[in-house]
Write an enzyme that holds these catalytic residues in place. Structure first.
Site, PDB file in Angstrom:
ATOM      1  N   ARG A  74       7.888  13.839   7.928  1.00 42.57           N
ATOM      2  CA  ARG A  74       8.291  12.974   6.807  1.00 42.57           C
ATOM      3  C   ARG A  74       7.641  13.446   5.516  1.00 42.57           C
ATOM      4  O   ARG A  74       6.450  13.786   5.474  1.00 42.57           O
ATOM      5  CB  ARG A  74       7.876  11.527   7.043  1.00 42.57           C
ATOM      6  CG  ARG A  74       8.640  10.787   8.082  1.00 42.57           C
ATOM      7  CD  ARG A  74       8.438   9.282   7.935  1.00 42.57           C
ATOM      8  NE  ARG A  74       7.059   8.894   7.677  1.00 42.57           N
ATOM      9  CZ  ARG A  74       6.668   7.653   7.398  1.00 42.57           C
ATOM     10  NH1 ARG A  74       7.542   6.677   7.320  1.00 42.57           N
ATOM     11  NH2 ARG A  74       5.396   7.376   7.185  1.00 42.57           N
ATOM     12  N   TYR A 133       0.786  -1.231   0.000  1.00 40.19           N
ATOM     13  CA  TYR A 133       0.000   0.000   0.000  1.00 40.19           C
ATOM     14  C   TYR A 133       0.820   1.286   0.000  1.00 40.19           C
ATOM     15  O   TYR A 133       0.248   2.372  -0.011  1.00 40.19           O
ATOM     16  CB  TYR A 133      -0.983   0.018   1.179  1.00 40.19           C
ATOM     17  CG  TYR A 133      -0.383  -0.184   2.545  1.00 40.19           C
ATOM     18  CD1 TYR A 133       0.228   0.863   3.216  1.00 40.19           C
ATOM     19  CD2 TYR A 133      -0.461  -1.420   3.170  1.00 40.19           C
ATOM     20  CE1 TYR A 133       0.767   0.685   4.471  1.00 40.19           C
ATOM     21  CE2 TYR A 133       0.059  -1.612   4.432  1.00 40.19           C
ATOM     22  CZ  TYR A 133       0.682  -0.550   5.087  1.00 40.19           C
ATOM     23  OH  TYR A 133       1.207  -0.739   6.331  1.00 40.19           O
ATOM     24  N   LYS A 134       2.140   1.192  -0.007  1.00 43.56           N
ATOM     25  CA  LYS A 134       2.961   2.402  -0.060  1.00 43.56           C
ATOM     26  C   LYS A 134       3.248   2.721  -1.534  1.00 43.56           C
ATOM     27  O   LYS A 134       2.364   3.117  -2.272  1.00 43.56           O
ATOM     28  CB  LYS A 134       4.225   2.227   0.772  1.00 43.56           C
ATOM     29  CG  LYS A 134       3.948   1.937   2.254  1.00 43.56           C
ATOM     30  CD  LYS A 134       5.215   1.855   3.050  1.00 43.56           C
ATOM     31  CE  LYS A 134       4.997   1.300   4.452  1.00 43.56           C
ATOM     32  NZ  LYS A 134       4.079   2.086   5.275  1.00 43.56           N
TER      33      LYS A 134
END
Length: 408
Positions: free
Chosen positions: A367, A220-221
């Site tokens: 991030r 899912y990244k």
């Protein structure tokens, strides 16, 4: 230093520019969080609708055969394999990263009888450490030894059964030398298991070239398979005949529809399966992988490094309040950048309200992920422009930005 016009010129000459049209991106939003959840590929909605209405709704249980649902784990694994430098018969898409890590780590310990140490590093992705702690506590004869990254080569000795590391660090983006550390593990007779969750689809990975034994990763990244998408696992061909999973479910059986009482592992990578596959999740992930068709991963990596370098250059010049939480050299980073600030959480919330989505990792890390398939150079310029505005205005001090949500 590049200008805004320079960024527009780079976008016009970008060989990957057309890939952006394959994603459904919200108007006015600059999405810098693909390292946590990838954006939605446009083809997933129609593909899922067909699977729901036609395969499930009309054909019902027949679709295990007519739509080949039964082979989704192997088929999707084969699609992922080229992105991680593996052979098609070395990868399966199934379960979650955590479950796959448990299966592979436990199986690895069985392959190294007489050794009791799993070696990792402090600050590894928490679920990796938690799973290894749980395995240690469950077995009772295992030691989980964590040492700083620089000391790993020296810490690898004849007591170590398994080295477990995340290839790209989830918080700092620092990249381990997979080939060198795997070779060092093999020198002392240990196996190496790599978590590719922040690598797969973001930079070239060569598991076979590095001699890696085992690997896991999420869907899912950078693979854009959707929230909670199935993960994947890799078992090298050299280990498959000896590998045994502790989760010996029916889909990993040599003949699952013989319904025998005794477990007999399937041949090859299929023994890595456990329960019934998530058909809709795997269908979405399979469709998502279309965005990589024809993509040169070296070209993608080159753009990733240019994007993150541009972000760091601009951010550190325009926002001196921030520290740098990532390696400065692009070759030592994955496709993400970390800035540090004691008030990182409210700053990120204020930035998100301005339409730039990143995320926060305790205690002080902002991030920012750079997905080259849909991110433009102008997006990076404008993101830093908005970040600078947040800092200049001090708007992040507002009470509402300091209200911590369940997911950060």
């Amino acid at each position: 230093m590049l200008s805004r016009k320079d960024c527009l010129d780079l976008d016009r000459s970008d060989p990957l520019a057309a890939r952006r049209d394959m994603f459904d991106l919200p108007e006015g939003v600059i999405y810098l969080d693909g390292n946590s959840l990838g954006a939605l590929p446009r083809n997933i909605g129609p593909r899922l609708q067909a699977a729901v209405a036609g395969e499930w709704g009309r054909d019902l249980i027949r679709s295990w055969n007519t739509a080949d649902w039964i082979n989704l784990p192997r088929r999707v694994g084969a699609r992922i394999a080229p992105l991680i430098g593996a052979a098609a018969d070395e990868v399966l898409a199934a379960d979650s990263t955590s479950v796959n890590l448990f299966k592979l780590a436990a199986g690895a310990l069985k392959l190294r009888p007489g050794r009791r140490v799993i070696l990792s590093e402090p600050g590894n992705f928490p679920t990796d450490l938690y799973i290894l702690q749980g395995l240690r506590d469950f077995l009772g004869e295992v030691e989980l030894r964590v040492v700083e990254a620089a000391r790993i080569p020296q810490a690898l000795d004849a007591s170590v059964a398994l080295l477990v590391l995340t290839h790209v660090h989830y918080k700092t983006g620092a990249v381990h030398d997979m080939a060198a550390l795997t070779a060092r593990a093999h020198e002392v007779g240990a196996l190496a298991l790599w978590d590719l969750s922040h690598s797969a689809g973001a930079l070239p990975v060569d598991l076979r070239g590095a001699g890696a034994d085992l690997a896991v990763g999420c869907g899912y990244k950078y693979l854009n398979g959707g929230p909670g998408a199935p993960a994947f696992l890799f078992v090298s061909q050299a280990l498959q005949a000896q590998f045994r999973t502790p989760l010996s479910g029916w889909m990993g059986h040599a003949a699952p529809f013989a319904f025998s009482d005794e477990y007999q592992p399937a041949e090859g990578i299929l023994r890595g399966l456990c329960g019934t596959p998530s058909v809709l999740g795997l269908t979405a992930l399979e469709a998502a992988l279309d965005v990589f068709d024809g993509v040169d991963m070296a070209e993608l990596r080159a753009k990733s490094m240019r994007l993150s370098d541009l972000f760091l250059d601009l951010a550190l010049e325009r926002c001196p309040e921030f520290g740098r939480g990532s390696p400065r050299a692009a070759a030592q980073r994955g496709s993400q950048v970390a800035l540090t600030h004691a008030q990182g959480y409210p700053i990120m919330q204020a930035l998100i309200e301005r339409g730039v989505i990143g995320d926060f990792r305790a205690p002080n890390v902002l991030r920012f992920g750079f997905t080259p398939l849909y991110l433009r150079y102008i997006d990076v310029w404008d993101a830093v422009d908005r970040l600078a505005a947040v800092m200049a205005s001090g708007e992040w001090r507002q009470a509402r930005f300091n209200e911590v949500s369940a997911v950060t």
